[in-house]
Design an enzyme around this catalytic site. Structure first.
Site: not given
Ligand SMILES: NC(=O)c1ccc[n+]([C@@H]2O[C@H](COP(=O)([O-])OP(=O)(O)OC[C@H]3O[C@@H](n4cnc5c(N)ncnc54)[C@H](O)[C@@H]3O)[C@@H](O)[C@H]2O)c1
Ligand SMILES: O=C(O)[C@H]1O[C@H](OP(=O)(O)OP(=O)(O)OC[C@H]2O[C@@H](n3ccc(=O)[nH]c3=O)[C@H](O)[C@@H]2O)[C@H](O)[C@@H](O)[C@@H]1O
Length: 389
Positions: A208, A211, A213-214, A284
Site C-alpha cells: 500500500r 499510495y 507514502e505518495g 473497522t
Molecule cells: N473515496 C475515498 O474514500 C477517498 C478516501 C481518501 C482519499 N481519497 C482521495 O480523493 C481523491 C478522489 O478519490 P475518488 O474516490 O473520487 O477516486 P476515483 O478513482 O474515482 O477518482 C480519481 C480520478 O483521478 C483520475 N486520475 C488518476 N490518475 C490521474 C493522473 N495521473 N492524471 C489525471 N487524472 C488522474 C482518475 O481517472 C479518476 O477520474 C483521490 O485523490 C483519493 O486519493 C478518496
Molecule cells: O479512506 C481512506 O483513506 C482510504 O480508504 C480506502 O482504503 P480501504 O479502507 O482499504 O478501502 P476498501 O478497499 O474499501 O477496504 C475497506 C475494508 O473492507 C475490506 N473489504 C474490502 C473489499 C471486500 O470485498 N471485502 C472487504 O471486507 C478490506 O479488507 C478493508 O478492511 C480507499 O480505497 C482509499 O483510497 C482511501 O484513501
C-alpha cells in the site's frame, strides 16, 4: 532547541531563523513602506483616507469579477464529479476538469459536457499544465486499493510529480490549491480515533506504500512550498494551500467493480452473489456519504485554515457489521462469505473531527443506514436490476 518533540506536538524553536533572503531588502517587498513613519494627526488622517480608497477599489474589483475559474483534477472520478456538480450550481463558477480517465469516466460528467461554463480536458497531471485559474481542487489519483496497486510507480508519480505540477501551476497563476489527502497517511493506526497530530504507522515498503507514502509526500510538498516562501519572507506572495484528509467515502457513481468494500457489497447483493468479507472481518472503517464530503471540501477551500483537517464520518463499523447492514437493507437472503485479506490492511479507522467541527463548522449529516439506499438506487439503474416488490 526543540521543545515538545513527541509525536504530534508542534515543535517550537528558540534558534534564530536562517539568514533571510537578500530579496527582503528589495524595494518590491517593502510593503510596510506604504505607510510613512510620520505619526502626526494630519498624516494619520491622510493615510486612513488612502486606505479607504484602496479598500473600496479592492472591494469593487472583487465584486465586479465576473467568474471564479476553478480547476478540478480527477474531476471525472467519483468524488470529483460530485464536487463538479456542486461547483457548477454557482453561476459565477467556471469549471475546468482535467483527467486521464484511468478510473474516472466522461459519463460521470455527461450533464455538463457542452455547457458554456464547463471544460473537460484529457490530461495526465504528471505532465505540466497551463491554465488560468483561481482555485485548484487537486484530486487526481486512483483511490481504490486494487487500482492504486496496479501500477505502483505510476501512483507515486501521480502523487509526487502530479502534486508538484499543480503546485507549480498554483504559484504561477496565484491560485489557492486544495489537496485531497487520505486517512491512509495514518497507516495501520496505533492511536484511535485518529487526530491530525498523529504521525501514523505506515509500512514504507508494503504493497500500500505507493499510495500511503505518495500522499504523505504530497502533503509535505504542499506544506514545504508554503514554509519555503515564509523563510524568504515574502509571505504575501506565498501559495495558499489546503489539505483535506479524507476518510472512506461512498455514494452513487462509484465504479461498480471498483473493489472498495461498499461498492463490492452493494453490487454483490444486487447480483445475488455472496458478500465477500475479508478476514478477519473485525477490522473497522468509518463511512462518509459523498454529499457530506463535498460540503466539507468546499468549506475547507473557502475557509482560512490550511489543514491538514480530517473530513470523514466518525460512525465506525466492522466489515461484518457493514455486510449485515447491506444484507438487511438490500438483500436479506444473500450469503456472507469470509475470504482472504490483502497485506497491511489497517485494522481500525475512525476520524476525530473536532478540528473540522470547530474550524469549518462542518460535520456529516447522512448516516450509513440512510446513505446505502441512495447508492443502491444508482447501482440498480446501472446494473439494470429492478427492485422486487
Ligand atoms: N473515496 C475515498 O474514500 C477517498 C478516501 C481518501 C482519499 N481519497 C482521495 O480523493 C481523491 C478522489 O478519490 P475518488 O474516490 O473520487 O477516486 P476515483 O478513482 O474515482 O477518482 C480519481 C480520478 O483521478 C483520475 N486520475 C488518476 N490518475 C490521474 C493522473 N495521473 N492524471 C489525471 N487524472 C488522474 C482518475 O481517472 C479518476 O477520474 C483521490 O485523490 C483519493 O486519493 C478518496
Ligand atoms: O479512506 C481512506 O483513506 C482510504 O480508504 C480506502 O482504503 P480501504 O479502507 O482499504 O478501502 P476498501 O478497499 O474499501 O477496504 C475497506 C475494508 O473492507 C475490506 N473489504 C474490502 C473489499 C471486500 O470485498 N471485502 C472487504 O471486507 C478490506 O479488507 C478493508 O478492511 C480507499 O480505497 C482509499 O483510497 C482511501 O484513501
Amino acid at each position: 532547541m526543540a521543545k515538545n518533540s513527541a509525536n504530534g506536538d508542534h515543535q517550537t524553536t528558540t534558534k534564530p531563523p536562517p539568514t533571510p533572503s537578500p530579496l527582503r531588502f528589495s524595494k518590491f517587498f517593502q510593503l510596510h513602506s506604504f505607510f510613512s513613519a510620520d505619526t502626526s494627526d494630519e498624516n494619520i488622517v491622510n493615510e486612513l483616507a488612502l486606505t479607504a480608497i484602496v479598500s473600496a477599489n479592492v472591494l469593487y474589483w472583487i465584486h465586479s469579477t465576473p467568474n471564479m475559474r476553478i480547476l478540478v483534477t480527477g474531476g471525472a472520478g467519483f468524488i470529483g464529479s460530485h464536487l463538479v456538480d456542486k461547483l457548477m450550481e454557482n453561476e459565477k463558477n467556471e469549471v475546468i476538469v482535467v483527467d486521464n480517465f484511468f478510473t474516472g469516466s466522461k459519463d460521470n460528467l455527461k450533464k455538463w459536457i457542452g455547457h458554456p461554463r464547463f471544460d473537460l480536458r484529457r490530461h495526465d497531471v504528471t505532465e505540466p499544465l497551463l491554465v488560468e485559474v483561481d482555485k485548484i481542487y487537486h484530486l487526481a489519483c486512483p483511490a481504490s486499493p486494487i487500482f492504486y496497486k496496479y501500477n505502483p510507480v505510476k501512483t507515486i508519480k501521480t502523487n509526487v510529480i502530479g502534486t508538484l505540477n499543480m503546485l507549480g501551476l498554483a504559484k504561477r497563476v496565484g491560485a489557492r490549491i486544495l489537496l485531497t489527502s487520505t486517512s491512509e497517511v495514518y497507516g495501520d493506526p496505533l492511536v484511535h480515533p485518529q487526530t491530525e497530530s498523529y504521525w501514523g504507522n505506515v509500512n514504507p515498503i508494503g504493497v500500500r506504500s505507493c499510495y500511503d507514502e505518495g500522499k504523505r509526500v504530497a502533503e509535505t510538498l504542499m506544506l514545504s512550498t508554503t514554509s519555503l516562501f515564509l523563510m524568504i519572507d515574502i509571505y504575501a506572495f506565498a501559495t495558499e494551500i489546503r489539505i483535506a484528509r479524507i476518510f472512506n467515502t461512498y455514494g452513487p457513481r462509484m465504479n461498480i467493480d471498483d473493489g472498495r468494500v461498499v461498492s463490492n457489497f452493494i453490487a454483490q447483493a444486487l447480483r445475488d452473489e455472496p458478500l465477500t468479507v475479508q478476514a478477519p472481518g473485525t477490522q473497522t472503517r468509518s463511512f462518509c456519504y459523498v454529499s457530506d464530503m463535498v460540503d466539507g471540501l468546499i468549506r475547507l477551500m473557502e475557509g482560512d485554515n490550511t489543514g491538514p483537517i480530517n473530513i470523514g464520518n466518525p460512525g465506525e463499523f466492522t466489515m461484518i457489521e457493514l455486510a449485515e447492514l447491506v444484507k438487511e437493507l438490500i438483500s436479506p437472503k444473500v450469503e456472507i462469505k469470509m475470504v482472504e485479506n490483502t497485506p497491511d490492511d489497517p485494522r481500525q479507522r475512525k476520524p476525530d473531527i473536532t478540528k473540522a467541527k470547530e474550524l469549518l463548522g462542518w460535520e456529516p449529516k447522512v448516516k450509513l443506514r440512510d446513505g446505502l439506499p441512495l447508492m443502491e438506487e444508482d447501482f440498480r439503474l446501472r446494473l439494470g436490476v429492478s427492485k422486487k416488490i
